[in-house]
Design a protein around this motif. Structure first.
Motif, mmCIF file in Angstrom:
data_model
loop_
_atom_site.group_PDB
_atom_site.id
_atom_site.type_symbol
_atom_site.label_atom_id
_atom_site.label_comp_id
_atom_site.label_asym_id
_atom_site.label_seq_id
_atom_site.Cartn_x
_atom_site.Cartn_y
_atom_site.Cartn_z
ATOM 1 N N HIS A 205 3.789 19.007 -9.011
ATOM 2 C CA HIS A 205 3.854 17.560 -9.177
ATOM 3 C C HIS A 205 2.519 17.002 -9.657
ATOM 4 N N ALA A 206 1.424 17.512 -9.106
ATOM 5 C CA ALA A 206 0.086 17.016 -9.468
ATOM 6 C C ALA A 206 -0.955 18.047 -9.084
ATOM 7 N N ARG B 46 -0.960 11.423 5.319
ATOM 8 C CA ARG B 46 0.110 10.472 5.651
ATOM 9 C C ARG B 46 0.086 9.291 4.672
ATOM 10 N N ASP B 47 -1.124 8.805 4.375
ATOM 11 C CA ASP B 47 -1.244 7.712 3.409
ATOM 12 C C ASP B 47 -0.811 8.142 2.009
ATOM 13 N N THR C 256 -2.019 5.627 -0.832
ATOM 14 C CA THR C 256 -3.150 6.210 -1.545
ATOM 15 C C THR C 256 -2.638 7.103 -2.654
ATOM 16 N N SER C 257 -3.252 6.992 -3.836
ATOM 17 C CA SER C 257 -2.855 7.852 -4.954
ATOM 18 C C SER C 257 -3.291 9.286 -4.694
ATOM 19 N N PHE C 258 -2.722 10.206 -5.456
ATOM 20 C CA PHE C 258 -3.060 11.620 -5.275
ATOM 21 C C PHE C 258 -4.554 11.859 -5.488
ATOM 22 N N GLY D 11 -6.716 10.193 -2.747
ATOM 23 C CA GLY D 11 -6.558 10.922 -1.495
ATOM 24 C C GLY D 11 -7.342 12.221 -1.491
ATOM 25 N N THR D 12 -7.312 12.941 -2.609
ATOM 26 C CA THR D 12 -8.053 14.207 -2.668
ATOM 27 C C THR D 12 -9.564 13.968 -2.627
ATOM 28 N N LYS D 13 -10.016 12.818 -3.129
ATOM 29 C CA LYS D 13 -11.435 12.489 -3.008
ATOM 30 C C LYS D 13 -11.825 12.294 -1.547
#
Length: 339
Positions: free
Chosen positions: A5-6, A71-72, A79-81, A84-86
């Motif tokens: 997906h990403a 969860r966010d 939160t965008s992908f 969130g990864t940041k």
């Protein structure tokens, strides 16, 4: 093939006994064939490693903030992908600082879906390695750089579907178990409380060993010998109250091709945790068949089949026993005479 997906790639800069810093991307990776190939290779590598731990998220989300970030990202969609990864990179840097010997690398984070339909998040730290290659045009030897997949030691995966289902008994977090504090700091980054279930993991091991023997097409005698070797190793660990080492087990039980057995036991379907103490009761199924009805109970040593003392007739669903002890034959004969 894994559905992606990403995916995104960030960088954790850290030398042993030094501070950690992060460098992040502002956009997802384009899902090119090269990215798809890399993700598939790392996913396969993770799946084939026998030495893994499994667990669930810690309840203390202040100390272990990965769960609320996810969860966010994946439940509340706040939160965008990439963002969130940041946030996850900052968590990773903080936990790496607590493990002084840890080192950095490129941090690949992937949101994907398995063949069974479960969504997951894969996190792996990868590094480049220098090598040489032949220039096809000039036939010169040149320096080259490629991703070092052979030495990936830090990776983990969260089964998002299992986690969000809310089942309190599911182990939905997994991670590679490297030696030293490397595995521990990454486990803390994932916010994972390792859950070792001795009885359940022993049952999973027994199932995995039997499936391996079946898939290898072993005859009855070879199957008995293979399972007895596995039982012998596990029973010694159980007596000493020491955890199983899957590497030791596979070398002992299947010395001809231990890596093949390791890969079979590392299957996602089994989810076998490294580090459980074998449950002796569950190990008995490696040596015996057990069955019970309201009228009889049978415990059959596996060797009875290979040595002709018993025969299972599959077409009729019947078990034939031979060489009955004299006392049992006398009792049965007396019953027949009474009838």
């Amino acid at each position: 093939m894994t559905t992606i997906h990403a995916a995104v790639l960030h960088k954790l800069s850290k030398d042993a006994h030094k501070p950690a810093t992060v460098q992040t991307r502002d956009a997802e990776l384009e899902l090119t064939p090269a990215v798809q190939s890399l993700v598939n290779q790392i996913n396969d590598l993770y799946g084939n490693r026998a030495s893994k731990g499994y667990g669930r998220f810690e309840d203390d989300e202040l100390t272990y903030p990965t769960a609320p970030v996810l969860r966010d990202m994946f439940k509340d969609r706040k939160t965008s992908f990439v963002d969130g990864t940041k946030q996850l990179m900052n968590v990773l840097a903080g936990k790496a600082m607590q493990a002084s010997a840890s080192k950095g690398g490129y941090v690949l984070m992937v949101h994907g879906r398995s063949k069974t339909g479960d969504d997951w998040l894969l996190v792996a730290i990868i590094n480049n390695v220098a090598s040489t290659a032949v220039n096809e045009k000039t036939l010169e030897i040149e320096e080259a750089v490629h991703i070092d997949l052979e030495n990936v030691r830090v990776a983990g995966r969260v089964n998002l579907s299992a986690w969000l289902s809310g089942d309190p008994h599911t182990r939905y977090v997994g991670f590679l178990k490297a030696r030293g504090d490397v595995a521990e700091y990454f486990m803390y980054f994932l916010g994972c409380r390792q859950v070792v279930q001795d009885t359940e993991d022993t049952k999973r091991l027994v199932t995995g060993l039997k499936d391996f023997a079946h898939n290898e097409g072993l005859d009855q005698q070879a199957t008995d010998e293979f399972l007895r070797r596995a039982h012998g190793y596990c029973i010694e660990r159980s007596k000493a109250r020491e955890p199983v080492s899957l590497e030791e087990l596979t070398n002992f039980a299947w010395p001809a091709e231990p890596k093949k057995l390791q890969q079979a036991l590392a299957s996602d379907e089994i989810e076998l945790s490294d580090g459980f103490v074998p449950d002796r009761g569950s190990l008995r199924k490696l040596l015996k068949f057990h069955g019970k009805t309201p009228f009889w109970t049978v415990d059959l040593d596996r060797r009875a089949l290979s040595k002709g003392h018993a025969e299972y007739i599959a077409e009729r669903g019947e078990l034939v026993l031979r060489n009955l002890p004299d006392a049992l034959k006398a009792e049965l004969q007396a019953e027949m005479n009474d009838d």
